[in-house]
Each structure stands twice: as structure tokens, then as C-alpha cells.
Scaffold this motif. Structure first.
Motif, PDB file in Angstrom:
ATOM      1  N   ARG A  97     -46.177 -14.689 -12.684  1.00 47.63           N
ATOM      2  CA  ARG A  97     -46.389 -13.558 -13.590  1.00 47.63           C
ATOM      3  C   ARG A  97     -46.836 -12.324 -12.823  1.00 47.63           C
ATOM      4  NH1 ARG A  97     -50.746 -11.282 -15.323  1.00 47.63           N
ATOM      5  NH2 ARG A  97     -50.787 -10.106 -17.237  1.00 47.63           N
ATOM      6  N   LEU A  98     -47.841 -12.500 -11.963  1.00 52.42           N
ATOM      7  CA  LEU A  98     -48.359 -11.372 -11.196  1.00 52.42           C
ATOM      8  C   LEU A  98     -47.333 -10.881 -10.177  1.00 52.42           C
ATOM      9  CD1 LEU A  98     -50.871  -9.650 -11.147  1.00 52.42           C
ATOM     10  CD2 LEU A  98     -51.819 -11.164  -9.416  1.00 52.42           C
ATOM     11  N   ARG A  99     -46.573 -11.804  -9.593  1.00 50.26           N
ATOM     12  CA  ARG A  99     -45.510 -11.411  -8.654  1.00 50.26           C
ATOM     13  C   ARG A  99     -44.484 -10.532  -9.359  1.00 50.26           C
ATOM     14  NH1 ARG A  99     -45.755 -13.754  -3.928  1.00 50.26           N
ATOM     15  NH2 ARG A  99     -43.663 -13.226  -3.268  1.00 50.26           N
ATOM     16  N   SER A 100     -44.077 -10.929 -10.558  1.00 50.58           N
ATOM     17  CA  SER A 100     -43.044 -10.161 -11.265  1.00 50.58           C
ATOM     18  C   SER A 100     -43.563  -8.777 -11.668  1.00 50.58           C
ATOM     19  CB  SER A 100     -42.508 -10.925 -12.476  1.00 50.58           C
ATOM     20  OG  SER A 100     -43.513 -11.110 -13.443  1.00 50.58           O
ATOM     21  N   ILE A 101     -44.827  -8.691 -12.082  1.00 48.25           N
ATOM     22  CA  ILE A 101     -45.423  -7.392 -12.422  1.00 48.25           C
ATOM     23  C   ILE A 101     -45.475  -6.508 -11.168  1.00 48.25           C
ATOM     24  CG2 ILE A 101     -47.564  -6.233 -13.138  1.00 48.25           C
ATOM     25  CD1 ILE A 101     -48.108  -8.719 -14.915  1.00 48.25           C
ATOM     26  N   THR A 102     -45.845  -7.094 -10.045  1.00 47.46           N
ATOM     27  CA  THR A 102     -45.953  -6.343  -8.793  1.00 47.46           C
ATOM     28  C   THR A 102     -44.585  -5.858  -8.328  1.00 47.46           C
ATOM     29  OG1 THR A 102     -47.881  -7.672  -8.201  1.00 47.46           O
ATOM     30  CG2 THR A 102     -46.847  -6.413  -6.429  1.00 47.46           C
ATOM     31  N   ILE A 103     -43.584  -6.714  -8.419  1.00 50.28           N
ATOM     32  CA  ILE A 103     -42.226  -6.327  -8.028  1.00 50.28           C
ATOM     33  C   ILE A 103     -41.718  -5.192  -8.915  1.00 50.28           C
ATOM     34  CG2 ILE A 103     -39.820  -7.118  -7.953  1.00 50.28           C
ATOM     35  CD1 ILE A 103     -41.026  -9.911  -7.129  1.00 50.28           C
ATOM     36  N   ALA A 104     -41.971  -5.293 -10.214  1.00 49.80           N
ATOM     37  CA  ALA A 104     -41.548  -4.226 -11.131  1.00 49.80           C
ATOM     38  C   ALA A 104     -42.241  -2.913 -10.777  1.00 49.80           C
ATOM     39  CB  ALA A 104     -41.847  -4.620 -12.572  1.00 49.80           C
ATOM     40  N   ALA A 105     -43.525  -2.973 -10.455  1.00 51.02           N
ATOM     41  CA  ALA A 105     -44.269  -1.762 -10.085  1.00 51.02           C
ATOM     42  C   ALA A 105     -43.702  -1.148  -8.807  1.00 51.02           C
ATOM     43  CB  ALA A 105     -45.757  -2.084  -9.917  1.00 51.02           C
ATOM     44  N   ILE A 106     -43.412  -1.989  -7.825  1.00 52.28           N
ATOM     45  CA  ILE A 106     -42.822  -1.495  -6.579  1.00 52.28           C
ATOM     46  C   ILE A 106     -41.473  -0.834  -6.869  1.00 52.28           C
ATOM     47  CG2 ILE A 106     -41.779  -2.222  -4.388  1.00 52.28           C
ATOM     48  CD1 ILE A 106     -44.058  -4.338  -4.211  1.00 52.28           C
ATOM     49  N   GLY A 107     -40.700  -1.446  -7.745  1.00 51.42           N
ATOM     50  CA  GLY A 107     -39.408  -0.871  -8.115  1.00 51.42           C
ATOM     51  C   GLY A 107     -39.550   0.470  -8.801  1.00 51.42           C
ATOM     52  N   LYS A 108     -40.536   0.585  -9.676  1.00 47.84           N
ATOM     53  CA  LYS A 108     -40.747   1.859 -10.370  1.00 47.84           C
ATOM     54  C   LYS A 108     -41.176   2.955  -9.404  1.00 47.84           C
ATOM     55  CE  LYS A 108     -41.510   0.302 -15.024  1.00 47.84           C
ATOM     56  NZ  LYS A 108     -42.308   0.445 -16.219  1.00 47.84           N
ATOM     57  N   TYR A 134     -34.016  -7.672  -7.765  1.00 49.54           N
ATOM     58  CA  TYR A 134     -32.633  -7.169  -7.779  1.00 49.54           C
ATOM     59  C   TYR A 134     -32.571  -5.843  -8.533  1.00 49.54           C
ATOM     60  CZ  TYR A 134     -27.599  -6.999  -8.264  1.00 49.54           C
ATOM     61  OH  TYR A 134     -26.291  -6.611  -8.211  1.00 49.54           O
ATOM     62  N   GLN A 135     -33.233  -5.767  -9.671  1.00 49.64           N
ATOM     63  CA  GLN A 135     -33.270  -4.513 -10.438  1.00 49.64           C
ATOM     64  C   GLN A 135     -33.901  -3.393  -9.619  1.00 49.64           C
ATOM     65  OE1 GLN A 135     -35.295  -5.502 -14.196  1.00 49.64           O
ATOM     66  NE2 GLN A 135     -33.493  -4.621 -15.169  1.00 49.64           N
ATOM     67  N   ALA A 136     -35.002  -3.705  -8.959  1.00 43.54           N
ATOM     68  CA  ALA A 136     -35.694  -2.697  -8.163  1.00 43.54           C
ATOM     69  C   ALA A 136     -34.809  -2.211  -7.021  1.00 43.54           C
ATOM     70  CB  ALA A 136     -37.006  -3.271  -7.623  1.00 43.54           C
ATOM     71  N   LEU A 137     -34.139  -3.137  -6.339  1.00 48.03           N
ATOM     72  CA  LEU A 137     -33.238  -2.753  -5.252  1.00 48.03           C
ATOM     73  C   LEU A 137     -32.091  -1.885  -5.765  1.00 48.03           C
ATOM     74  CD1 LEU A 137     -33.057  -6.088  -3.251  1.00 48.03           C
ATOM     75  CD2 LEU A 137     -33.862  -3.890  -2.376  1.00 48.03           C
ATOM     76  N   ALA A 138     -31.530  -2.268  -6.893  1.00 46.28           N
ATOM     77  CA  ALA A 138     -30.424  -1.497  -7.461  1.00 46.28           C
ATOM     78  C   ALA A 138     -30.881  -0.090  -7.836  1.00 46.28           C
ATOM     79  CB  ALA A 138     -29.858  -2.217  -8.685  1.00 46.28           C
ATOM     80  N   ALA A 139     -32.076   0.011  -8.397  1.00 52.90           N
ATOM     81  CA  ALA A 139     -32.602   1.316  -8.792  1.00 52.90           C
ATOM     82  C   ALA A 139     -32.870   2.189  -7.571  1.00 52.90           C
ATOM     83  CB  ALA A 139     -33.879   1.146  -9.609  1.00 52.90           C
ATOM     84  N   ILE A 140     -33.440   1.597  -6.540  1.00 53.65           N
ATOM     85  CA  ILE A 140     -33.732   2.368  -5.330  1.00 53.65           C
ATOM     86  C   ILE A 140     -32.435   2.806  -4.662  1.00 53.65           C
ATOM     87  CG2 ILE A 140     -34.705   2.245  -2.994  1.00 53.65           C
ATOM     88  CD1 ILE A 140     -36.915   0.430  -4.224  1.00 53.65           C
ATOM     89  N   GLU A 141     -31.458   1.901  -4.601  1.00 55.38           N
ATOM     90  CA  GLU A 141     -30.169   2.267  -4.011  1.00 55.38           C
ATOM     91  C   GLU A 141     -29.522   3.411  -4.796  1.00 55.38           C
ATOM     92  OE1 GLU A 141     -26.317   0.062  -4.514  1.00 55.38           O
ATOM     93  OE2 GLU A 141     -26.753  -0.428  -2.430  1.00 55.38           O
ATOM     94  N   GLU A 142     -29.552   3.311  -6.098  1.00 55.78           N
ATOM     95  CA  GLU A 142     -28.965   4.347  -6.947  1.00 55.78           C
ATOM     96  C   GLU A 142     -29.697   5.674  -6.762  1.00 55.78           C
ATOM     97  OE1 GLU A 142     -26.154   6.002  -9.156  1.00 55.78           O
ATOM     98  OE2 GLU A 142     -26.143   3.911  -8.527  1.00 55.78           O
TER      99      GLU A 142
END
Length: 168
Positions: A97-108, A134-142
Motif C-alpha cells: 500500500r505504502l509502495r503504491s502511494i509512494t510510486i504515485a507521488a513520484i509519478g505526480k 508504468y503509469q508514472a513512467l508513461a506520464a514522465i515520458e509524455e
């Protein structure tokens, strides 16, 4: 009565939230109050990042509180938080849970210095964390292609063949 009303109305209103109080309030808050506290901190923006990061690094906080802090850091989108968030991911025993929240924050936040960590998470064993990475990488690439970053443009479960993540 009119004098009391005049005195009340003439007092200056402190529009700025008490950042330390709001950060500490996230530790034990009810849903509505918690939303208000998070909104205050997000509105304060980069001015409260240091306080959030200091509290995130404290040993006496529980996982729920840590998740709230990380969420707010992601919403503020200040790249100063990227390093400490990556450090959180590298700690052993971090829940999914905390990993996914952290990954989402990094992506944002969208800081390209997190690309390698996100690529590693895509290959990880937790499907939710891999999807968030994957979402975070796609967003950063875009954002790199368009010159701007808006994580909110990528909706959950909207991965298509049109999005390619470089060298996963």
C-alpha cells in the motif's frame, strides 16, 4: 453588541495555515478533517515541503500517517521530495500500500531522476506497484515529449499500445 461585532470583524484573519499543526494533525484525523488538512498543506505548496519531509523522516510515525504525508508531497509536485521518496521505496519491509502511494507521488512529481527506480518497480512482483510505476513512467515520458507534465491526464487502466515506455 455593535462594538463586539466591530472588534471581531476588525481582527486580522490569518489566512496561512499553521503548517506544523496541519502536518501533525494528519497523524490522527477523521476523514473530513483529514481532507481539510491535506487541502491546506497542498494549498501552502512548496513552503511546507521541508516540514513534510522532516516528519516523513521521523521514526515515530505510523504507516497511515506516512501515507498521508507522501500523498500530500505528490500533490504539491515539488521535485525536492523525489530523493526522500525514493529512499522510502528502498527501505525494507515497506507495505504494498505504502509502495503504491509512494510510486504515485513520484509519478505526480514527474522528476526524471526517478526513472531508474520506476523502471525497477515495473519489473517488481507487486502488480499494483508495477502498474503505478508504468503509469508514472508513461506520464514522465509524455511530459518530456510535450515539455509539460500533467499526471492527471493518464487515467487508471487506460494503458494502450500507443504509450511506449523507453527501455523498461
Amino acid at each position: 453588541l455593535l462594538t463586539a461585532i466591530f472588534i471581531f470583524l476588525s481582527k486580522p484573519v490569518d489566512a496561512a495555515p499553521d503548517i506544523e499543526k496541519s502536518v501533525n494533525g494528519l497523524a490522527d484525523c477523521k476523514v473530513n478533517n483529514c481532507d481539510r488538512l491535506k487541502a491546506e498543506l497542498i494549498q501552502a505548496g512548496s513552503s511546507c515541503v521541508d516540514d513534510l519531509l522532516n516528519k516523513l523522516g521521523a521514526a515515530d510515525i505510523n504507516e497511515v500517517w506516512k501515507g498521508q504525508l507522501i500523498y500530500v508531497l505528490g500533490e504539491i509536485r515539488d521535485s525536492q521530495a523525489t530523493g526522500p521518496l525514493i529512499t522510502e521505496l528502498s527501505k525494507s519491509g515497506v507495505s504494498h500500500r505504502l509502495r503504491s502511494i509512494t510510486i504515485a507521488a513520484i509519478g505526480k512529481i514527474g522528476d526524471i531522476s526517478a526513472l531508474e527506480v520506476l523502471r525497477r518497480e515495473v519489473k517488481g512482483s507487486d502488480p499494483l506497484c508495477a502498474f503505478m510505476a508504468y503509469q508514472a513512467l508513461a506520464a514522465i515520458e509524455e511530459s518530456e515529449k510535450s515539455g509539460k507534465f500533467d499526471f492527471d491526464d493518464i487515467k487508471p487502466y487506460e494503458i494502450t499500445d500507443e504509450v511506449s515506455v523507453v527501455s523498461i
